[in-house]
Motif scaffolding. Structure first.
Motif, PDB file in Angstrom:
ATOM      1  N   LEU A  60       0.823  -1.208   0.000  1.00 22.58           N
ATOM      2  CA  LEU A  60       0.000   0.000   0.000  1.00 22.58           C
ATOM      3  C   LEU A  60       0.854   1.253   0.000  1.00 22.58           C
ATOM      4  O   LEU A  60       1.978   1.253   0.491  1.00 22.58           O
ATOM      5  N   GLU A  61       0.289   2.302  -0.553  1.00 17.71           N
ATOM      6  CA  GLU A  61       0.923   3.618  -0.554  1.00 17.71           C
ATOM      7  C   GLU A  61      -0.005   4.584   0.182  1.00 17.71           C
ATOM      8  O   GLU A  61      -1.098   4.226   0.587  1.00 17.71           O
ATOM      9  N   PHE A  62       0.412   5.822   0.288  1.00 24.90           N
ATOM     10  CA  PHE A  62      -0.405   6.822   0.950  1.00 24.90           C
ATOM     11  C   PHE A  62      -1.581   7.217   0.058  1.00 24.90           C
ATOM     12  O   PHE A  62      -1.424   7.416  -1.135  1.00 24.90           O
ATOM     13  N   GLU A  63      -2.779   7.300   0.669  1.00 28.15           N
ATOM     14  CA  GLU A  63      -3.989   7.706  -0.059  1.00 28.15           C
ATOM     15  C   GLU A  63      -4.488   9.042   0.489  1.00 28.15           C
ATOM     16  O   GLU A  63      -4.445  10.045  -0.196  1.00 28.15           O
ATOM     17  N   ASN A  64      -4.979   9.046   1.677  1.00 30.75           N
ATOM     18  CA  ASN A  64      -5.518  10.274   2.290  1.00 30.75           C
ATOM     19  C   ASN A  64      -4.836  10.474   3.639  1.00 30.75           C
ATOM     20  O   ASN A  64      -5.486  10.652   4.658  1.00 30.75           O
ATOM     21  N   ALA A  65      -3.550  10.446   3.637  1.00 25.62           N
ATOM     22  CA  ALA A  65      -2.759  10.407   4.869  1.00 25.62           C
ATOM     23  C   ALA A  65      -2.969  11.633   5.759  1.00 25.62           C
ATOM     24  O   ALA A  65      -3.064  12.752   5.271  1.00 25.62           O
ATOM     25  N   THR A  66      -3.040  11.360   7.056  1.00 27.04           N
ATOM     26  CA  THR A  66      -3.165  12.407   8.061  1.00 27.04           C
ATOM     27  C   THR A  66      -2.269  12.086   9.251  1.00 27.04           C
ATOM     28  O   THR A  66      -2.025  10.916   9.545  1.00 27.04           O
ATOM     29  N   GLN A 101       7.352  12.916  13.182  1.00 25.29           N
ATOM     30  CA  GLN A 101       5.946  12.892  12.793  1.00 25.29           C
ATOM     31  C   GLN A 101       5.733  11.994  11.576  1.00 25.29           C
ATOM     32  O   GLN A 101       6.536  11.991  10.643  1.00 25.29           O
ATOM     33  N   LEU A 102       4.625  11.231  11.610  1.00 25.19           N
ATOM     34  CA  LEU A 102       4.237  10.339  10.526  1.00 25.19           C
ATOM     35  C   LEU A 102       2.835  10.694  10.062  1.00 25.19           C
ATOM     36  O   LEU A 102       2.155  11.506  10.689  1.00 25.19           O
TER      37      LEU A 102
END
Length: 137
Positions: A60-66, A101-102
């Protein structure tokens, strides 16, 4: 509307998938159901609990990352700077690791049982790891 029943420690929750915002993360997590694990209190992020997944690569990759999930939101971190993990916010969270931070994909939101989030978080903090099970309805 709920898609998933979550039993964490002695508490039950209902949750809905965020199909539009994180379709790939949702599809991958659905393929793992029923998913059984243990959830522990976070170390750096604030009022949250997490499921460590080590070096697991789900592609998986980043989609709607927060970095700031709201209470009741689950985020999936696909790995990279830190290990792969799922995080549940039960209060104020700034998602982080010892590397800093992630951000993670918000893919699941609790819709029923929100009153039990704080008790779950406090139980994990003071009593340790809690069993958690995600099941389709």
């Amino acid at each position: 509307m709920a898609d998933v029943r979550i039993t964490a420690g002695p508490f039950q929750f209902l949750a809905r998938f965020e199909h539009e915002a994180a379709p790939k993360t949702v599809a991958k997590f659905q393929s793992l159901l029923p998913y059984r694990q243990r959830i522990i209190h976070v170390r750096w992020s604030g009022q949250g609990c997490w499921i460590p997944m080590g070096e697991l690569d789900l592609g998986l990759e980043f989609e709607n990352a927060t970095s700031y999930p709201a209470p009741g939101q689950f985020i999936f971190y696909p790995g990279g700077v830190s290990e792969t993990e799922i995080l549940l916010a039960y209060g104020a969270v700034c998602f982080a690791s010892r590397a800093g931070q992630l951000a993670g994909n918000h893919f699941l939101t609790i819709t029923e049982g929100l009153e039990n989030l704080m008790p779950l978080g406090e139980k994990a903090l003071w009593q340790g790891a809690q069993d958690i099970v995600f099941e389709t309805l």
